[in-house]
Design a protein around this motif. Structure first.
Motif, PDB file in Angstrom:
ATOM      1  N   GLN A 196       0.813  -1.207   0.000  1.00  8.19           N
ATOM      2  CA  GLN A 196       0.000   0.000   0.000  1.00  8.19           C
ATOM      3  C   GLN A 196       0.851   1.263   0.000  1.00  8.19           C
ATOM      4  O   GLN A 196       0.677   2.129   0.864  1.00  8.19           O
ATOM      5  N   PHE A 197       1.773   1.353  -0.933  1.00  8.42           N
ATOM      6  CA  PHE A 197       2.530   2.584  -1.114  1.00  8.42           C
ATOM      7  C   PHE A 197       1.910   3.325  -2.273  1.00  8.42           C
ATOM      8  O   PHE A 197       1.546   2.721  -3.272  1.00  8.42           O
ATOM      9  N   TYR A 198       1.836   4.640  -2.140  1.00  9.88           N
ATOM     10  CA  TYR A 198       1.249   5.430  -3.225  1.00  9.88           C
ATOM     11  C   TYR A 198       2.290   5.653  -4.340  1.00  9.88           C
ATOM     12  O   TYR A 198       3.463   5.872  -4.054  1.00  9.88           O
ATOM     13  N   GLY A 199       1.844   5.623  -5.560  1.00 16.96           N
ATOM     14  CA  GLY A 199       2.708   5.975  -6.694  1.00 16.96           C
ATOM     15  C   GLY A 199       3.404   4.780  -7.307  1.00 16.96           C
ATOM     16  O   GLY A 199       4.580   4.860  -7.660  1.00 16.96           O
ATOM     17  N   LYS A 200       2.694   3.699  -7.458  1.00 14.41           N
ATOM     18  CA  LYS A 200       3.315   2.448  -7.927  1.00 14.41           C
ATOM     19  C   LYS A 200       3.890   2.559  -9.343  1.00 14.41           C
ATOM     20  O   LYS A 200       4.861   1.902  -9.671  1.00 14.41           O
ATOM     21  N   HIS A 201       3.256   3.380 -10.178  1.00 11.90           N
ATOM     22  CA  HIS A 201       3.704   3.483 -11.571  1.00 11.90           C
ATOM     23  C   HIS A 201       4.363   4.822 -11.883  1.00 11.90           C
ATOM     24  O   HIS A 201       4.783   5.042 -13.010  1.00 11.90           O
ATOM     25  N   ILE A 209       8.259   5.291  -0.089  1.00 16.37           N
ATOM     26  CA  ILE A 209       8.534   5.039   1.335  1.00 16.37           C
ATOM     27  C   ILE A 209       8.671   6.360   2.084  1.00 16.37           C
ATOM     28  O   ILE A 209       8.168   6.522   3.189  1.00 16.37           O
ATOM     29  N   LYS A 210       9.307   7.302   1.435  1.00 16.72           N
ATOM     30  CA  LYS A 210       9.559   8.603   2.065  1.00 16.72           C
ATOM     31  C   LYS A 210       8.263   9.280   2.515  1.00 16.72           C
ATOM     32  O   LYS A 210       8.213   9.916   3.550  1.00 16.72           O
ATOM     33  N   TYR A 211       7.218   9.138   1.691  1.00 12.76           N
ATOM     34  CA  TYR A 211       5.965   9.821   2.013  1.00 12.76           C
ATOM     35  C   TYR A 211       4.873   8.905   2.543  1.00 12.76           C
ATOM     36  O   TYR A 211       3.689   9.244   2.505  1.00 12.76           O
ATOM     37  N   ASP A 221      10.530  10.830   5.603  1.00 12.85           N
ATOM     38  CA  ASP A 221      11.209  12.032   5.141  1.00 12.85           C
ATOM     39  C   ASP A 221      12.718  12.010   5.403  1.00 12.85           C
ATOM     40  O   ASP A 221      13.324  13.050   5.640  1.00 12.85           O
ATOM     41  N   ASN A 222      13.330  10.820   5.366  1.00 16.23           N
ATOM     42  CA  ASN A 222      14.776  10.760   5.613  1.00 16.23           C
ATOM     43  C   ASN A 222      15.474   9.912   4.545  1.00 16.23           C
ATOM     44  O   ASN A 222      15.506   8.689   4.603  1.00 16.23           O
ATOM     45  N   ASP A 223      16.072  10.599   3.571  1.00 15.75           N
ATOM     46  CA  ASP A 223      16.630   9.940   2.390  1.00 15.75           C
ATOM     47  C   ASP A 223      17.673   8.875   2.707  1.00 15.75           C
ATOM     48  O   ASP A 223      17.582   7.740   2.239  1.00 15.75           O
ATOM     49  N   SER A 224      18.677   9.229   3.508  1.00 19.02           N
ATOM     50  CA  SER A 224      19.784   8.290   3.690  1.00 19.02           C
ATOM     51  C   SER A 224      19.337   7.046   4.451  1.00 19.02           C
ATOM     52  O   SER A 224      19.794   5.940   4.181  1.00 19.02           O
TER      53      SER A 224
END
Ligand code: MN
Length: 467
Positions: A196-201, A209-211, A221-224
């Motif tokens: 259930q992550f948004y933006g699959k395509h 994951i970030k959002y 909100d943590n890239d590294s």
């Protein structure tokens, strides 16, 4: 084959008035637009002519814009919550048209007069927040008109996803048993188990994951840290998942591994009583259109819904309507342009919220106020939902966003998914109570609703009374 009471009566009324002047009013969101498409196609196929009108909402001001001189008026994805208002207006202007309401919002308590047919799942003890949407009711209406109209089912699925009725990971009730089933059988939609992550395509896994906002972890909100997390998963499981991979490019096995590791991480950040609900916000089903291209904005229904919002929230209705009808040329290009701008607006609204807005914490909820130039009323609800990725927003409490308009204030309320699973919360009845108390009106669904109020004074106090 009557799924909801009053459906047959509604179809009968349409047939009886087929040569009279007919008006169809629909809401402007994804669900409303899909209701509109369904009704447009049904009437066209039955060779019935009608006028069509989009309505942002029905309240004391906008009700004057509805031309009640038509003989038959059909409302879809709105109306049930405003029956008393409609009734008052008809009395005032001494008109008595036939009215058909195809809606799933909570029904206002007034006694319903003879000339109004209210088709609403709540009448049959079916949860209109989760089991069927406005486009779904419109679809069932279409199916009573002609059981072979199952090519329209896909629009009703899109409406349901647009209204986040797959809240617990997948569609349930009539959505699943009738509407989705028809759309799959017709060959329009593919169901697959997914994360259930948004933006699959449309975006890298990394960004998804970030959002992710349903649980706040050290990845939010943590890239590294996200890159480290994906590397750790690869090392442990011998996979080769790249942060830049789109979710749709991952195999089922890879999705399962990422999902399971993510679940373990999330559970450490949750109150114990919430943990049992965690799988429902990580695993679920994705619904995708068979005919659309891989890695486009229209493939997955969640992202398709964002495209529609990116137009309709800015009063542009013909573009998404034409795209829904199949245009992949001019209107599609325009839609993508508008989508880009919409995303930019959301990003700058989020920045503003992050840096310049005070979030006021109450015991049971939180709220913020913005003036009309900072975050516009058309996107404030979406922003409220996204705000859970911001550190100063308490991701375990409902949030109310109050946005100044030209003629008062728009209030939007959202609730964290896990809280809605763990506790019996009803934001719709709270917002309806509080807005009435200050001379406005509001309603919607338990976990996502809105209101218009003339003044903000005491509004929060009344919310506190109810929550
Ligand atoms: Mn709806």
């Amino acid at each position: 084959m009557e799924y909801l009471s009053n459906l047959k009566k509604a179809v009968k009324t349409l047939r009886k008035n087929r040569d009279k002047s007919i008006l169809v009013c629909t809401h402007i969101d994804t669900d409303g637009l899909n209701s509109r498409i369904i009704l447009e196609k049904v009437l066209e196929r039955l060779n019935i002519s009608a006028e069509f009108l989009f309505l942002r909402q029905i309240d004391y001001e906008t009700i004057d814009e509805i031309p009640f001189e038509h003989d038959l008026i059909i409302f879809a994805d709105l109306g049930s919550g405003q029956i008393d208002l409609i009734k008052e207006k008809l009395f005032e202007i001494k008109k008595n048209p036939h009215i058909i309401i195809l809606d799933h919002h909570i029904v206002s308590n007034e006694k319903i007069p003879e000339n109004i047919i209210n088709v609403n799942p709540h009448n049959d003890g079916i949860d209109g927040g989760k089991e069927i949407c406005g486009a779904g009711v419109s679809y069932l209406f279409a199916k009573v008109c002609n059981p072979r109209f199952t090519d329209l089912a896909k629009y009703a699925v899109l409406g349901a996803v647009g209204d986040v009725q797959n809240l617990e990971g997948n569609l349930i009730g009539l959505n699943k048993d009738v509407i989705l089933k028809d759309a799959v059988e017709f060959g329009d939609i593919i169901i697959s188990p997914d994360l259930q992550f948004y933006g699959k395509h449309t975006r890298p896994l990394f960004t998804s994951i970030k959002y992710f906002t349903d649980v706040r972890t050290d990845l939010t909100d943590n890239d590294s840290r996200i890159i480290n997390f994906i590397n750790m998963v690869n090392k442990k499981h011998g996979t080769n998942i790249l942060p830049k991979n789109y979710l749709c490019e991952l195999t089922f096995h890879e999705k399962k591994i990422i999902g399971t590791e993510f679940l373990h991480k999330c559970s450490r950040y949750l109150p114990i009583t919430w943990r049992i609900h965690l799988p429902k916000v990580i695993f679920g089903e994705s619904y995708e259109l068979k005919s659309e291209e891989f890695k486009t904005s229209l493939k997955n229904l969640e992202e398709f819904s964002t495209c529609i919002n990116g137009c309709s929230r800015y009063d542009e209705y013909s573009v998404p309507l034409e795209v829904l009808k199949g245009d992949r040329d001019k209107n599609y290009d325009k839609m993508l342009k508008m989508l880009k701008k919409h995303k930019k607006n959301l990003a700058s609204a989020m920045d503003f919220l992050k840096n310049d807005v005070e979030i006021i914490q109450k015991d049971k909820f939180q709220y913020f106020e913005v003036d009309k130039n900072a975050i516009k009323g058309n996107i404030v609800g979406i922003v409220a939902g996204m705000s859970y990725s911001i550190e100063k927003v308490d991701w375990t409490k409902p949030i109310f966003a109050v946005s100044e308009m030209n003629n008062g204030y728009k209030v939007s309320a959202r609730c964290p998914k896990l809280l809605s699973f763990a506790e019996d919360i009803n934001l719709a009845s709270a917002i309806s109570y509080a807005s009435k108390k200050v001379g406005g009106s509001g309603g919607g669904h338990k976990f996502a609703c809105g209101a218009h109020i003339p003044k903000t004074r005491d509004f929060v106090k009344y919310l506190e009374e109810k929550l």
